[in-house]
Design an enzyme around this catalytic site. Structure first.
Site, PDB file in Angstrom:
ATOM      1  N   LYS A  97      11.438  -2.866   0.379  1.00  0.00           N
ATOM      2  CA  LYS A  97      10.379  -1.847   0.658  1.00  0.00           C
ATOM      3  C   LYS A  97       9.016  -2.396   1.195  1.00  0.00           C
ATOM      4  O   LYS A  97       8.002  -1.802   1.280  1.00  0.00           O
ATOM      5  CB  LYS A  97      10.163  -0.923  -0.535  1.00  0.00           C
ATOM      6  N   SER A 137      10.295   8.108   0.975  1.00  0.00           N
ATOM      7  CA  SER A 137       8.881   7.648   1.123  1.00  0.00           C
ATOM      8  C   SER A 137       8.122   8.468   2.186  1.00  0.00           C
ATOM      9  O   SER A 137       8.600   9.049   3.154  1.00  0.00           O
ATOM     10  CB  SER A 137       8.940   6.158   1.422  1.00  0.00           C
ATOM     11  N   TYR A 161      11.169  -0.047   7.942  1.00  0.00           N
ATOM     12  CA  TYR A 161      11.461   0.508   6.600  1.00  0.00           C
ATOM     13  C   TYR A 161      11.440   1.981   6.544  1.00  0.00           C
ATOM     14  O   TYR A 161      12.571   2.633   6.059  1.00  0.00           O
ATOM     15  CB  TYR A 161      10.150   0.166   5.830  1.00  0.00           C
ATOM     16  N   LYS A 165      14.624   4.640   5.643  1.00  0.00           N
ATOM     17  CA  LYS A 165      14.481   5.867   4.665  1.00  0.00           C
ATOM     18  C   LYS A 165      14.989   7.028   5.269  1.00  0.00           C
ATOM     19  O   LYS A 165      15.773   7.844   4.488  1.00  0.00           O
ATOM     20  CB  LYS A 165      13.175   5.684   4.202  1.00  0.00           C
ATOM     21  N   ASN A 209       1.965  -6.861  -1.007  1.00  0.00           N
ATOM     22  CA  ASN A 209       1.279  -6.414   0.165  1.00  0.00           C
ATOM     23  C   ASN A 209       0.504  -5.195  -0.090  1.00  0.00           C
ATOM     24  O   ASN A 209      -0.577  -4.738   0.788  1.00  0.00           O
ATOM     25  CB  ASN A 209       2.249  -6.002   1.373  1.00  0.00           C
ATOM     26  N   ARG A 241      -5.468   7.521   0.690  1.00  0.00           N
ATOM     27  CA  ARG A 241      -4.154   7.679   0.403  1.00  0.00           C
ATOM     28  C   ARG A 241      -3.898   8.249  -1.149  1.00  0.00           C
ATOM     29  O   ARG A 241      -5.088   8.702  -1.648  1.00  0.00           O
ATOM     30  CB  ARG A 241      -3.551   6.022  -0.110  1.00  0.00           C
ATOM     31  N   ARG A 303      -5.391  -3.136   9.375  1.00  0.00           N
ATOM     32  CA  ARG A 303      -3.973  -3.573   9.425  1.00  0.00           C
ATOM     33  C   ARG A 303      -2.674  -3.140  10.361  1.00  0.00           C
ATOM     34  O   ARG A 303      -2.929  -1.644  10.388  1.00  0.00           O
ATOM     35  CB  ARG A 303      -3.479  -3.521   7.913  1.00  0.00           C
ATOM     36  N   GLY A 305      -0.296  -1.041  11.972  1.00  0.00           N
ATOM     37  CA  GLY A 305       0.750  -0.169  11.523  1.00  0.00           C
ATOM     38  C   GLY A 305       0.115   0.836  10.562  1.00  0.00           C
ATOM     39  O   GLY A 305       0.787   1.839  10.082  1.00  0.00           O
TER      40      GLY A 305
HETATM   41  C1  WQD Z   1      -2.896   1.359   0.925  1.00  0.00           C
HETATM   42  C2  WQD Z   1      -4.343   0.993   1.689  1.00  0.00           C
HETATM   43  C3  WQD Z   1      -4.448  -0.321   3.337  1.00  0.00           C
HETATM   44  C4  WQD Z   1      -3.980  -3.984   1.109  1.00  0.00           C
HETATM   45  C5  WQD Z   1       2.907   2.044   1.068  1.00  0.00           C
HETATM   46  C6  WQD Z   1       3.698   0.648   0.334  1.00  0.00           C
HETATM   47  C7  WQD Z   1       4.847   0.449   1.357  1.00  0.00           C
HETATM   48  C8  WQD Z   1       5.580   1.976   1.239  1.00  0.00           C
HETATM   49  C9  WQD Z   1       4.848   2.891   1.816  1.00  0.00           C
HETATM   50  C10 WQD Z   1       6.975   2.831  -0.455  1.00  0.00           C
HETATM   51  C11 WQD Z   1      -4.235   1.045   3.011  1.00  0.00           C
HETATM   52  C12 WQD Z   1      -5.250  -0.804   2.371  1.00  0.00           C
HETATM   53  C13 WQD Z   1      -3.927  -2.751   1.477  1.00  0.00           C
HETATM   54  C14 WQD Z   1      -5.096  -4.848   1.027  1.00  0.00           C
HETATM   55  C15 WQD Z   1      -6.211  -2.915   2.016  1.00  0.00           C
HETATM   56  N1  WQD Z   1       6.145   2.027  -0.120  1.00  0.00           N
HETATM   57  N2  WQD Z   1      -5.037  -2.294   1.869  1.00  0.00           N
HETATM   58  N3  WQD Z   1      -6.124  -4.341   1.625  1.00  0.00           N
HETATM   59  O1  WQD Z   1      -0.014   1.391   3.249  1.00  0.00           O
HETATM   60  O2  WQD Z   1       0.327   3.320   2.012  1.00  0.00           O
HETATM   61  O3  WQD Z   1       2.233   1.651   1.779  1.00  0.00           O
HETATM   62  O4  WQD Z   1       3.530   3.136   1.134  1.00  0.00           O
HETATM   63  O5  WQD Z   1       7.578   3.699  -0.262  1.00  0.00           O
HETATM   64  O6  WQD Z   1       5.524  -0.364   0.732  1.00  0.00           O
HETATM   65  O7  WQD Z   1       2.781  -0.241   0.276  1.00  0.00           O
HETATM   66  O8  WQD Z   1       0.174   1.397   0.667  1.00  0.00           O
HETATM   67  O9  WQD Z   1      -0.935  -0.418  -0.881  1.00  0.00           O
HETATM   68  O10 WQD Z   1       0.170  -1.081   1.306  1.00  0.00           O
HETATM   69  O11 WQD Z   1      -2.261   0.259   1.087  1.00  0.00           O
HETATM   70  O12 WQD Z   1      -7.363  -2.644   2.469  1.00  0.00           O
HETATM   71  O13 WQD Z   1      -4.939  -6.119   0.822  1.00  0.00           O
HETATM   72  O14 WQD Z   1      -4.782  -0.059   1.014  1.00  0.00           O
HETATM   73  O15 WQD Z   1      -5.023  -0.685   4.476  1.00  0.00           O
HETATM   74  O16 WQD Z   1      -5.200   1.786   3.540  1.00  0.00           O
HETATM   75  P1  WQD Z   1       0.469   1.899   2.333  1.00  0.00           P
HETATM   76  P2  WQD Z   1      -0.716   0.056   0.577  1.00  0.00           P
END
Ligand code: WQD
Length: 348
Positions: A97, A137, A161, A165, A209, A241, A303, A305
Site C-alpha cells: 500500500k 482506498s 497502487y 485497487k 510515508n 484529508r 510531494r 502525486g
Molecule cells: C497525508 C497528507 C501529504 C507525509 C494515504 C496513504 C496511502 C494510501 C492512500 C491506503 C498529505 C502530507 C505526508 C509527510 C506531509 N493508503 N504529508 N509530510 O497521501 O492521503 O495517502 O492514502 O489506501 O498509503 O498514505 O496520506 O499520510 O501519505 O499524506 O506533509 O512526511 O500529509 O502531503 O497531504 P495520503 P499521507
C-alpha cells in the site's frame, strides 16, 4: 459462530478489525505473509481480551503464507472444514500500500495486489465461500476537484497502487453478476490512531510515508517533519484529508460483514471516512495540544502525486449500515501517542 478468514490480519487495520470481530464472538483464521507486519500483534490482541478475563486464543488461529501461493490458500479452506467450521466469509486486507513504492515497482504491486486477490477469490468460489469485504482506498478517485467524494464520483487513479485497487474492484464487480456473491468494497480515507489500550497500533516495519506515524516520530525523536507544500488552495495552504480512527474503521468492517451476512447477494461500495476535512497543520496542532507535546516541522516542496483534498461524503455509509464513525480527531491523536509511548520500538 461464523468463521471468518482475515487476510493481512496481523497488519495495522487487520489487527484492529480482529478485535472488533472477536468482541462479537466471531471465530477467526488469520493469514499474513509477515512481509509488512509482525504476528506479535496477535499476542497483544490475546492480552487485550485477557485483561477482561476472556481467553480468545481458540478463536484466533494464525497461518503464515502468501496469496501468491494457491496451494496455501486452498489448504486454509480445507483446514477450516476439518473441524466442521468452514470459512463463511473473508475480510481481505492483504496487499502492498505504499504509493511511492508502487510507482517504482508496478509489477510487484500487480502481482501482490491483483494476482493475490484473484487467487483468493478463485479459492473462495471453489470452496463455496462467496462473502467478501474488500479493503480498497480513496486513492481510486485520483486527482479530484470535488469537495466531498461520493461512491459514484469519477475513478481515475494516478499511481499503480490505486490502479491495482481499482482492478480488484472491477474483478469483484464482474463476479457479482452471477448473483450468489455478497461483496462490500470499502474505500478507506486516512486511518490513524490505535486501540485505546495502547497495546496495538501502527507498526511500520519500513520508514513510514504516511503523515501520522511521521508526526509521532517527530514528537518522540524531535526530528523535523517536512510539510509537503504550504501553497495549496486551502485555508492554511496545506493539504486536506479525512482522518478516521482505526477502531472506527474496524467497526465499519464488522458492520459491513454483518450487513452482507444478513442481506441478499449484492455488491456494495462504501466510502469509509468521517466526512470532515482536516489540513496537515490542523492535524499537527491538534496532536500537540491534546498531548501537550511539540512537533517540530518545516515547509517543503509539494510531494509528487499528492492531491489537494480527499474527503468522504459518507452519507451512503450512514444510510445503508445505520452507523457512522464516532471517534474524534483528538481521540485519534491521544490513542496514537499512547501506543508510541508504551511501545517506543513497536512490537519488540
Ligand atoms: C497525508 C497528507 C501529504 C507525509 C494515504 C496513504 C496511502 C494510501 C492512500 C491506503 C498529505 C502530507 C505526508 C509527510 C506531509 N493508503 N504529508 N509530510 O497521501 O492521503 O495517502 O492514502 O489506501 O498509503 O498514505 O496520506 O499520510 O501519505 O499524506 O506533509 O512526511 O500529509 O502531503 O497531504 P495520503 P499521507
Amino acid at each position: 459462530m461464523n468463521r471468518i478468514l482475515i487476510t493481512g490480519g496481523t497488519g495495522f487495520i487487520g489487527s484492529h478489525t480482529c478485535i472488533a470481530l472477536l468482541s462479537k464472538g466471531y471465530d477467526l483464521f488469520v493469514i499474513d505473509s509477515l512481509k509488512n507486519s509482525s504476528k506479535k500483534s496477535l499476542e497483544k490482541i490475546k492480552e487485550i481480551f485477557k485483561k477482561d478475563n476472556k481467553d480468545i486464543s481458540s478463536k484466533l488461529r494464525f497461518f503464515e503464507g502468501d496469496l501468491k501461493n494457491k496451494e496455501f490458500i486452498e489448504n486454509i479452506f480445507k483446514k477450516a472444514q476439518e473441524d466442521d467450521n468452514p470459512i463463511k466469509g473473508v475480510i481481505h486486507f492483504a496487499g502492498l500500500k505504499a504509493v511511492a513504492e508502487s510507482v517504482s515497482k508496478p509489477l510487484l504491486y500487480w502481482n501482490n495486489n491483483v494476482i493475490g486477490s484473484y487467487n483468493l477469490i478463485k479459492s473462495m468460489e471453489k470452496n463455496d465461500c462467496q462473502t467478501i469485504v474488500f479493503s480498497s482506498s480513496a486513492t481510486v478517485y485520483g486527482n479530484t476537484s470535488e469537495d466531498l467524494l461520493k461512491e459514484d464520483s469519477p475513478l481515475s487513479p494516478t499511481n499503480p497502487y490505486g490502479t491495482t485497487k481499482l482492478s480488484v474492484e472491477n474483478l469483484l464487480k464482474d463476479i457479482s453478476q452471477n448473483g450468489n456473491w455478497r461483496i462490500a468494497i470499502l474505500r478507506y480515507f486516512n486511518p490513524i490512531g490505535a486501540h485505546k489500550s495502547g497495546l496495538i497500533g501502527e507498526n511500520p516495519l519500513q520508514k513510514p510515508n504516511n503523515i501520522f506515524p511521521i508526526i509521532i516520530n517527530s514528537a518522540f525523536n524531535k526530528e523535523k517533519l517536512k510539510v509537503f507544500g504550504n501553497d495549496w488552495p486551502t485555508k492554511d495552504g496545506t493539504c486536506i484529508r479525512d482522518y478516521i480512527h482505526v477502531m472506527d474503521l474496524a467497526e465499519g468492517h464488522l458492520k459491513s460483514l454483518n450487513y452482507l451476512i444478513e442481506n441478499d447477494p449484492q455488491l456494495l461500495t462504501l466510502n469509509i471516512g468521517k466526512g470532515r476535512g482536516i489540513s496537515v497543520i490542523e492535524l499537527i496542532k491538534t496532536f500537540e495540544n491534546v498531548n501537550n507535546i511539540s512537533v517540530p516541522f518545516e515547509f517543503d516542496e509539494r510531494r509528487e502525486g499528492d492531491v489537494c483534498q480527499l474527503v468522504a461524503d459518507n452519507s451512503k455509509l450512514k444510510s445503508i449500515l445505520n452507523w457512522s464513525p464516532t471517534k474524534s480527531l483528538e481521540e485519534m491523536c491521544i490513542d496514537g501517542w499512547k501506543w508510541k509511548n508504551l511501545n517506543p520500538k513497536g512490537y519488540s
